[in-house]
Design a protein around this motif. Structure first.
Motif, short mmCIF file in Angstrom:
data_model
loop_
_atom_site.label_atom_id
_atom_site.label_comp_id
_atom_site.label_asym_id
_atom_site.label_seq_id
_atom_site.Cartn_x
_atom_site.Cartn_y
_atom_site.Cartn_z
N LEU A 3 35.01 47.86 89.46
CA LEU A 3 36.59 48.21 89.09
C LEU A 3 36.73 48.95 88.04
CD1 LEU A 3 38.06 44.43 89.30
CD2 LEU A 3 37.34 46.33 91.23
N ASP A 4 37.67 49.99 88.32
CA ASP A 4 37.74 51.08 87.09
C ASP A 4 38.93 50.24 86.49
OD1 ASP A 4 36.19 52.94 88.47
OD2 ASP A 4 37.89 53.47 89.71
N LYS A 5 39.27 50.68 85.10
CA LYS A 5 39.82 50.36 84.27
C LYS A 5 41.02 51.21 83.95
CE LYS A 5 37.28 46.99 83.43
NZ LYS A 5 36.88 46.33 84.54
N LYS A 11 47.87 47.51 91.30
CA LYS A 11 46.40 47.37 91.66
C LYS A 11 46.14 48.02 93.06
CE LYS A 11 45.81 44.73 88.02
NZ LYS A 11 46.00 43.42 88.08
N TYR A 12 47.00 47.90 94.02
CA TYR A 12 46.94 48.62 95.17
C TYR A 12 46.68 50.02 95.39
CZ TYR A 12 49.20 43.87 96.50
OH TYR A 12 49.49 42.65 96.38
N SER A 16 42.90 51.51 96.14
CA SER A 16 42.87 51.65 97.48
C SER A 16 41.53 52.31 97.99
CB SER A 16 44.01 52.46 97.86
OG SER A 16 44.04 52.88 99.17
N GLY A 17 41.04 53.41 97.10
CA GLY A 17 39.90 53.97 97.50
C GLY A 17 38.48 53.12 97.82
N LEU A 74 46.14 44.87 103.53
CA LEU A 74 46.76 45.96 103.98
C LEU A 74 47.58 46.79 102.69
CD1 LEU A 74 48.88 44.97 107.19
CD2 LEU A 74 47.35 46.93 107.03
N PRO A 75 48.15 45.98 101.81
CA PRO A 75 48.65 47.01 100.57
C PRO A 75 47.60 47.66 100.06
CG PRO A 75 49.40 44.69 100.41
CD PRO A 75 48.54 44.71 101.41
N TYR A 76 46.21 47.35 99.91
CA TYR A 76 45.06 47.99 99.48
C TYR A 76 44.84 49.17 100.20
CZ TYR A 76 44.25 44.11 96.10
OH TYR A 76 44.49 43.11 95.18
N VAL A 77 44.66 48.99 101.45
CA VAL A 77 44.26 50.07 102.53
C VAL A 77 45.49 51.07 102.47
CG1 VAL A 77 44.08 50.47 105.00
CG2 VAL A 77 43.17 48.54 103.87
#
Length: 428
Positions: A3-5, A11-12, A16-17, A74-77
């Protein structure tokens, strides 16, 4: 997944990538291939044009296909800045709350942890801490949340969080009208900041409240998910020009042991001369109970360690009460008698549960292997939603050899609905 900071993005957007990469390389052993295909199909739909498509993305997912998991990813995608998730009932809202990792602040209940996408120590940095709207006693300020989950009826014209004026108001109520308009304006302003609308059990659209909410998201990402992408008649699409973005094949899920195969058994009049008057049919109900228990006891023998159960659909609360009283191993779930009876059923005190209008969708209990229909069901959508209660495998390790059973007396003529259900879902 590392996880990047970063800050200032949802967060989505931030992850996402990372999520798309994990889906593309398919290194998530607990995420089903059909879920991955559905998620990537929705992304491709919105990526196919520089502008937001006119119509929603539509995912057709059989009951038990893991729709809640798809919704939580879905929100992340889609890289959503702010996601609004619409559900038809408190039961489904509760389920989504858990899937998104919001229930009782127990992030380990989240779907992303369940499938191994995120390590436990990274969950708090990965999950959005969303808002679940449970009551509508006052206008809700949603603009500070990047995730909102809500039952659609919280915005009906009878709610204090309404999106439209009631059709009739008493005379001399100028102040009341001004107050209502102020609430509507505030809710609409809240909606403006959201970029994505996800509609669970979207066959409820275009009911008036659902239609009002969907219109607020015009020009934004809208995703519909349902097992039955048509209106009540079973012939009319949800909207003119409707196209399916992705359809999950039910037979494929049966073949990989995600869902049970299903069969229809009609109780002939020669076996039980059925009376549709429940007050005069105790002996018929007792005989039917013996048939039900015979089936679920056979299922117990096929899969030791699982206590299989049955759900019975009737028309009215009175029928649920009378039917339950006539059977020794049954209880009922209605708007008046809910949680306590349901828990007794789930804990094994009862093997048969009568329902009328509640728990027909969004209720997950893989011990249910028999669905009994004791009423005329004219809607293919209601039929599909109800029989979906008995098709989830238990356990999902390939050892569930049970064939789910839909049981109904001949007088109700449900064979036609079952044939249409099989044909639509491509069942062998």
């Amino acid at each position: 997944m590392e996880l990047d900071k970063h800050a200032h993005q949802s967060k989505y957007q931030l992850y996402s990538g990372n999520v798309i990469k994990s889906l593309t390389v398919n290194n998530l052993g607990k995420l089903y291939p059909h879920q991955i295909k559905a998620l990537l199909a929705v992304k491709a739909y919105f990526d196919s044009s520089p502008n937001i498509p006119e119509h929603p993305a539509l995912v057709v997912a059989p009951t038990g296909a893991g729709k809640s998991g798809i919704i939580s990813l879905l929100p992340y995608v889609l890289g959503s800045a702010k996601a609004f998730v619409l559900s038809p009932s408190l039961c489904i809202t509760d389920q989504l709350e858990k899937t998104f990792g919001l229930k009782n602040e127990n992030v380990k209940d989240s779907f992303v942890f369940e499938i191994g996408l995120v390590k436990e120590e990274d969950l708090n940095g990965f999950l959005e801490r969303g808002l679940v709207i449970r009551n509508a006693t006052a206008p809700v300020n949603m603009k500070w949340s990047n995730l909102v989950i809500v039952n659609a009826q919280k915005f009906s014209t009878r709610s204090s969080c309404r999106l439209a004026m009631p059709t009739a108001l008493q005379e001399d109520c100028d102040e009341e009208i001004r107050d209502m308009k102020a609430v509507i304006k505030k809710i609409q302003e809240n909606f403006m900041s959201f970029t994505t609308l996800i509609v669970d059990e979207a066959h409820h659209y275009p009911a008036s409240t659902w239609d009002l909410i969907v219109k607020e998201f015009k020009g934004k990402q809208i995703v519909f998910l349902t097992a039955t992408p048509y209106r009540g008649s079973g012939k009319d699409p949800l909207w003119k020009g409707q196209e399916i973005t992705h359809k999950i094949n039910q037979q494929t899920l049966i073949d990989n042991n995600t869902l049970r195969p299903i069969e229809f058994r009609e109780v002939k009049n020669s076996e039980i001369p059925w009376s549709t008057n429940f007050g005069e049919s105790d002996w018929q109900l007792k005989k039917l109970e013996r048939i039900i228990l015979e089936i679920i006891n056979d299922h117990d023998r096929q899969v030791p360690g699982v206590q299989h159960k049955a759900m019975v659909l009737v028309n009215t609360i009175a029928e649920a009460e009378d039917g339950s009283a006539a059977m020794d191993r049954s209880t009922y779930y209605t708007s008046q008698d809910g949680t306590q009876n349901l828990r007794a059923f789930e804990n094994g005190l009862y093997r048969i549960l009568f329902v009328c209008g509640r728990l027909l969708e969004g209720y997950d209990n893989s011990e249910i292997s028999v669905c009994v229909i004791l009423r005329n069901v004219g809607s293919p959508g209601i039929f599909t939603q109800f029989v979906g209660r008995c098709i989830r495998t238990n356990p999902k390790d390939g050892s569930d050899t049970v064939t789910a059973v839909v049981l109904s007396p001949e007088v109700y003529k449900q064979q036609k609905n079952f044939n249409e259900y099989k044909n639509y879902n491509g069942l062998i």
